[in-house]
Design a protein around this motif. Structure first.
Motif, mmCIF file in Angstrom:
data_model
loop_
_atom_site.group_PDB
_atom_site.id
_atom_site.type_symbol
_atom_site.label_atom_id
_atom_site.label_comp_id
_atom_site.label_asym_id
_atom_site.label_seq_id
_atom_site.Cartn_x
_atom_site.Cartn_y
_atom_site.Cartn_z
ATOM 1 N N LEU A 15 0.827 -1.207 0.000
ATOM 2 C CA LEU A 15 0.000 0.000 0.000
ATOM 3 C C LEU A 15 0.862 1.257 0.000
ATOM 4 O O LEU A 15 0.496 2.271 -0.587
ATOM 5 C CB LEU A 15 -0.948 -0.005 1.204
ATOM 6 C CG LEU A 15 -1.996 -1.118 1.190
ATOM 7 C CD1 LEU A 15 -2.820 -1.102 2.466
ATOM 8 C CD2 LEU A 15 -2.918 -0.989 -0.020
ATOM 9 N N GLU A 16 2.022 1.193 0.649
ATOM 10 C CA GLU A 16 2.912 2.363 0.699
ATOM 11 C C GLU A 16 3.777 2.479 -0.559
ATOM 12 O O GLU A 16 4.364 3.531 -0.797
ATOM 13 C CB GLU A 16 3.826 2.287 1.935
ATOM 14 C CG GLU A 16 3.118 2.439 3.268
ATOM 15 C CD GLU A 16 2.679 3.877 3.547
ATOM 16 O OE1 GLU A 16 3.112 4.799 2.845
ATOM 17 O OE2 GLU A 16 1.878 4.065 4.491
ATOM 18 N N ASN A 17 3.879 1.397 -1.325
ATOM 19 C CA ASN A 17 4.747 1.414 -2.505
ATOM 20 C C ASN A 17 4.049 0.887 -3.748
ATOM 21 O O ASN A 17 4.449 -0.119 -4.325
ATOM 22 C CB ASN A 17 6.014 0.572 -2.245
ATOM 23 C CG ASN A 17 6.845 1.129 -1.117
ATOM 24 O OD1 ASN A 17 7.602 2.068 -1.307
ATOM 25 N ND2 ASN A 17 6.683 0.557 0.075
ATOM 26 N N PRO A 18 2.983 1.572 -4.178
ATOM 27 C CA PRO A 18 2.272 1.087 -5.366
ATOM 28 C C PRO A 18 3.167 1.158 -6.598
ATOM 29 O O PRO A 18 4.023 2.032 -6.706
ATOM 30 C CB PRO A 18 1.098 2.071 -5.497
ATOM 31 C CG PRO A 18 1.532 3.299 -4.781
ATOM 32 C CD PRO A 18 2.419 2.828 -3.669
ATOM 33 N N MET A 54 -9.658 -3.544 -4.910
ATOM 34 C CA MET A 54 -8.645 -2.506 -4.692
ATOM 35 C C MET A 54 -7.368 -2.730 -5.508
ATOM 36 O O MET A 54 -6.334 -2.128 -5.210
ATOM 37 C CB MET A 54 -8.330 -2.362 -3.205
ATOM 38 C CG MET A 54 -7.996 -3.642 -2.490
ATOM 39 S SD MET A 54 -7.873 -3.386 -0.700
ATOM 40 C CE MET A 54 -6.232 -2.674 -0.573
ATOM 41 N N PRO A 110 -8.543 15.296 3.219
ATOM 42 C CA PRO A 110 -7.510 14.410 2.665
ATOM 43 C C PRO A 110 -8.049 13.057 2.197
ATOM 44 O O PRO A 110 -7.547 12.512 1.213
ATOM 45 C CB PRO A 110 -6.532 14.212 3.827
ATOM 46 C CG PRO A 110 -6.820 15.277 4.801
ATOM 47 C CD PRO A 110 -8.232 15.705 4.600
ATOM 48 N N GLN A 111 -9.064 12.527 2.871
ATOM 49 C CA GLN A 111 -9.605 11.221 2.481
ATOM 50 C C GLN A 111 -10.313 11.314 1.125
ATOM 51 O O GLN A 111 -10.132 10.451 0.251
ATOM 52 C CB GLN A 111 -10.624 10.708 3.507
ATOM 53 C CG GLN A 111 -10.099 10.612 4.932
ATOM 54 C CD GLN A 111 -9.498 9.263 5.258
ATOM 55 O OE1 GLN A 111 -8.835 8.649 4.421
ATOM 56 N NE2 GLN A 111 -9.703 8.797 6.465
ATOM 57 N N VAL A 113 -9.792 13.591 -1.186
ATOM 58 C CA VAL A 113 -8.761 13.862 -2.189
ATOM 59 C C VAL A 113 -8.039 12.576 -2.573
ATOM 60 O O VAL A 113 -7.791 12.294 -3.743
ATOM 61 C CB VAL A 113 -7.770 14.922 -1.652
ATOM 62 C CG1 VAL A 113 -6.511 14.983 -2.489
ATOM 63 C CG2 VAL A 113 -8.440 16.290 -1.613
ATOM 64 N N ARG A 114 -7.748 11.749 -1.558
ATOM 65 C CA ARG A 114 -7.059 10.489 -1.825
ATOM 66 C C ARG A 114 -7.921 9.573 -2.696
ATOM 67 O O ARG A 114 -7.429 8.924 -3.619
ATOM 68 C CB ARG A 114 -6.725 9.816 -0.483
ATOM 69 C CG ARG A 114 -5.749 8.657 -0.605
ATOM 70 C CD ARG A 114 -5.210 8.239 0.751
ATOM 71 N NE ARG A 114 -4.751 6.870 0.738
ATOM 72 C CZ ARG A 114 -3.574 6.468 0.277
ATOM 73 N NH1 ARG A 114 -2.728 7.350 -0.186
ATOM 74 N NH2 ARG A 114 -3.235 5.196 0.281
ATOM 75 N N ARG A 118 -7.239 7.997 -6.361
ATOM 76 C CA ARG A 118 -7.291 6.563 -6.614
ATOM 77 C C ARG A 118 -8.150 6.261 -7.837
ATOM 78 O O ARG A 118 -7.804 5.394 -8.650
ATOM 79 C CB ARG A 118 -7.875 5.852 -5.387
ATOM 80 C CG ARG A 118 -7.494 4.390 -5.292
ATOM 81 C CD ARG A 118 -8.392 3.638 -4.327
ATOM 82 N NE ARG A 118 -8.437 4.200 -3.001
ATOM 83 C CZ ARG A 118 -7.729 3.738 -1.968
ATOM 84 N NH1 ARG A 118 -6.907 2.731 -2.126
ATOM 85 N NH2 ARG A 118 -7.855 4.280 -0.779
ATOM 86 N N PRO A 141 -3.419 19.343 -4.523
ATOM 87 C CA PRO A 141 -3.674 18.113 -3.738
ATOM 88 C C PRO A 141 -4.138 16.945 -4.601
ATOM 89 O O PRO A 141 -3.736 15.804 -4.356
ATOM 90 C CB PRO A 141 -4.759 18.537 -2.740
ATOM 91 C CG PRO A 141 -5.172 19.915 -3.109
ATOM 92 C CD PRO A 141 -4.154 20.509 -4.004
ATOM 93 N N TYR A 144 -1.103 15.363 -6.367
ATOM 94 C CA TYR A 144 -0.319 14.505 -5.472
ATOM 95 C C TYR A 144 -1.035 13.196 -5.187
ATOM 96 O O TYR A 144 -0.400 12.150 -5.051
ATOM 97 C CB TYR A 144 0.003 15.223 -4.159
ATOM 98 C CG TYR A 144 1.243 16.067 -4.265
ATOM 99 C CD1 TYR A 144 1.179 17.341 -4.809
ATOM 100 C CD2 TYR A 144 2.489 15.581 -3.893
ATOM 101 C CE1 TYR A 144 2.305 18.118 -4.955
ATOM 102 C CE2 TYR A 144 3.636 16.347 -4.035
ATOM 103 C CZ TYR A 144 3.536 17.616 -4.557
ATOM 104 O OH TYR A 144 4.659 18.372 -4.716
ATOM 105 N N ALA A 147 -0.590 11.059 -8.206
ATOM 106 C CA ALA A 147 0.828 10.689 -8.283
ATOM 107 C C ALA A 147 1.200 9.622 -7.266
ATOM 108 O O ALA A 147 2.022 8.747 -7.546
ATOM 109 C CB ALA A 147 1.698 11.924 -8.088
ATOM 110 N N ASN A 151 2.812 6.371 -8.480
ATOM 111 C CA ASN A 151 4.222 6.365 -8.072
ATOM 112 C C ASN A 151 5.114 7.146 -9.043
ATOM 113 O O ASN A 151 6.134 6.643 -9.505
ATOM 114 C CB ASN A 151 4.720 4.919 -7.907
ATOM 115 C CG ASN A 151 6.028 4.842 -7.144
ATOM 116 O OD1 ASN A 151 6.414 5.788 -6.457
ATOM 117 N ND2 ASN A 151 6.725 3.732 -7.267
ATOM 118 N N VAL A 152 4.697 8.355 -9.339
ATOM 119 C CA VAL A 152 5.477 9.267 -10.198
ATOM 120 C C VAL A 152 5.526 10.648 -9.517
ATOM 121 O O VAL A 152 4.696 10.927 -8.654
ATOM 122 C CB VAL A 152 4.842 9.414 -11.612
ATOM 123 C CG1 VAL A 152 4.890 8.098 -12.376
ATOM 124 C CG2 VAL A 152 3.420 9.957 -11.529
#
Lengths: 276, 276
Positions: A15-18, A54, A110-111, A113-114, A118, A141, A144, A147, A151-152
């Motif tokens: 999840l931290e490194n898609p 997901m 933030p949720q 936006v995330r 996605r 936002p 990001y 991104a 992962n860019v």
């Protein structure tokens, strides 16, 4: 490390490194276990990610083979999110003088936006994208968020050059709706020549700002692979000057007098439907 | 749902929903299992989060009891990240005319930005914070990163009012380094009166911009609980006008002639050391 512990560690890692390609020996060392145990862990995680809509783990074999998490939301999840967004935006108290729409609360969460990031990343996940470009301020936002799933890196065009960014390239363009001449600048060292770019912004009316970005990017010989806007305004008076883009929602019929507004799903949803 | 599947689902849930209080029956339904199984799952996840230095699960019992993921990085992880950041910034090719430092590449990397957010959130996790406030442009990604871990909204002050944000409150202030009068505005409906605020910005020299934000926030009767800046510049000529703040790195001795620069750890690290 036991399987139960490994599943927590590996899930966190993906999840931290898609979209990061990892060779299995890395996980073997990280979890102090065997390659076949890791392989079984990956099967479990892949199955759960798939069933939750997901995304999935992309495995490759042979020399240099490994695994990569592709965070591709299911169509069902995407549609559900866009529908919730549509309903939230249809609140008449959002109407501002001039027929604009107040969205800062949603863009400040933030949720939300995330999730927007996605959804866009799911759409663009098969494309060859090196960098996300946006223009200050409200697109930042969202850029990001997209991104982080692709992962860019993100590059931000501005209205005015800043000394802290070194030398820059600037263009003048005509804003679509106000017909005013505006300036947009991008620091020289921010973008490599020939990069594959995805443009992200919060709002598009006639498309003047997006066209400005496209022109500025052509100075870097960049290839615009995708354009994503959160909301587009349905503007019958103006012909849209941008052709290919993806929008999540479409604002139409802002009626100042009766204080009503209509929000439709954007072409993201049409494309999904056509695809089925 | 089997334990192995539940661990993946629950780990994902906690990482996507930090600081959100969840009652156990929610997870019982989500995973179609028993309360005691969920309770054991939570023990496993808590133990792994702790051993990885990525925070902990906070459990509460009784009526309305439940669980909350607190994403508090370990001191070791925080120190290691700041040290890596310090080394990256010490590259002389970052020196720009005027003694400024090019940081846009780091601020453009979503992973780095997310880590910065996690480090600040670890520091501020015990504080009572309702909202993150920043000023356009470069503080924005950092503000969202902190906000995503603290699970609070972001409000962005701007240099100029925008029609799409409705009526706004503005102040004039004197920029610390340039001694120029600048304007800063915040939309009226963006912030509730009496909110507990954390200010986040990328850079601080004399502190004029931060002081401007504090003054603007006082118009909303807001309580500034914490101030976090990524980099502070060591400026011997100017007395700093902001007292309590947390910085990750400190830029000193930018020598334009010999093209050298010195980056020290900020007071975040000093505070950690004092604490031990």
């Amino acid at each position: 490390m036991k399987r139960s512990n490994r599943l927590v560690v590996l899930t966190d890692f993906f999840l931290e490194n898609p979209r990061k390609h990892i060779q299995l020996p890395y996980f073997v060392r990280l979890c102090d276990t065997t390659k076949s145990s890791i392989s079984e862990d990956l099967d479990i995680i892949h199955a759960v990610f798939q069933s939750q809509g997901m995304g999935y783990l992309q495995r490759s074999t042979g020399a240099g083979g490994g695994v990569k998490y592709i965070p591709e939301y299911s169509q069902e999840n995407n549609m559900q999110f866009i529908e919730e967004l549509r309903k939230k935006l249809e609140d008449p108290s959002r109407i501002l003088p001039g027929g604009y729409l107040y969205m800062s609360d949603l863009l400040g969460d933030p949720q939300t936006v995330r999730e927007i990031g996605r959804v866009f990343a799911s759409k663009f996940s098969k494309m060859d994208i090196d960098v996300i470009v946006t223009v200050a301020t409200k697109g930042i936002p969202l850029a990001y968020a997209v991104a982080s799933f692709l992962n860019v890196p993100v590059v931000i065009a501005r209205r005015d050059p800043k000394v802290t960014e070194g030398s820059s390239v600037s263009i003048n363009y005509v804003s679509g709706s106000s017909r005013k001449i505006q300036t947009m600048v991008l620091p020289k060292r921010s973008l490599e020549e020939g990069a594959n770019v995805c443009i992200i912004d919060d709002f598009m009316k006639a498309g003047g700002t997006i066209t400005g970005m496209i022109n500025l990017l052509s100075e870097f010989d960049a290839h615009v692979q995708a354009i994503g806007v959160l909301a587009e305004a349905d503007d019958e008076e103006e012909e849209r000057i941008v052709d290919h883009y993806t929008s999540l929602v479409k604002i139409s019929n802002v009626d100042m007098r009766h204080h009503t507004i209509e929000i439709q799903a954007g072409n993201f949803v049409e494309d999904l439907t056509n695809f089925e």
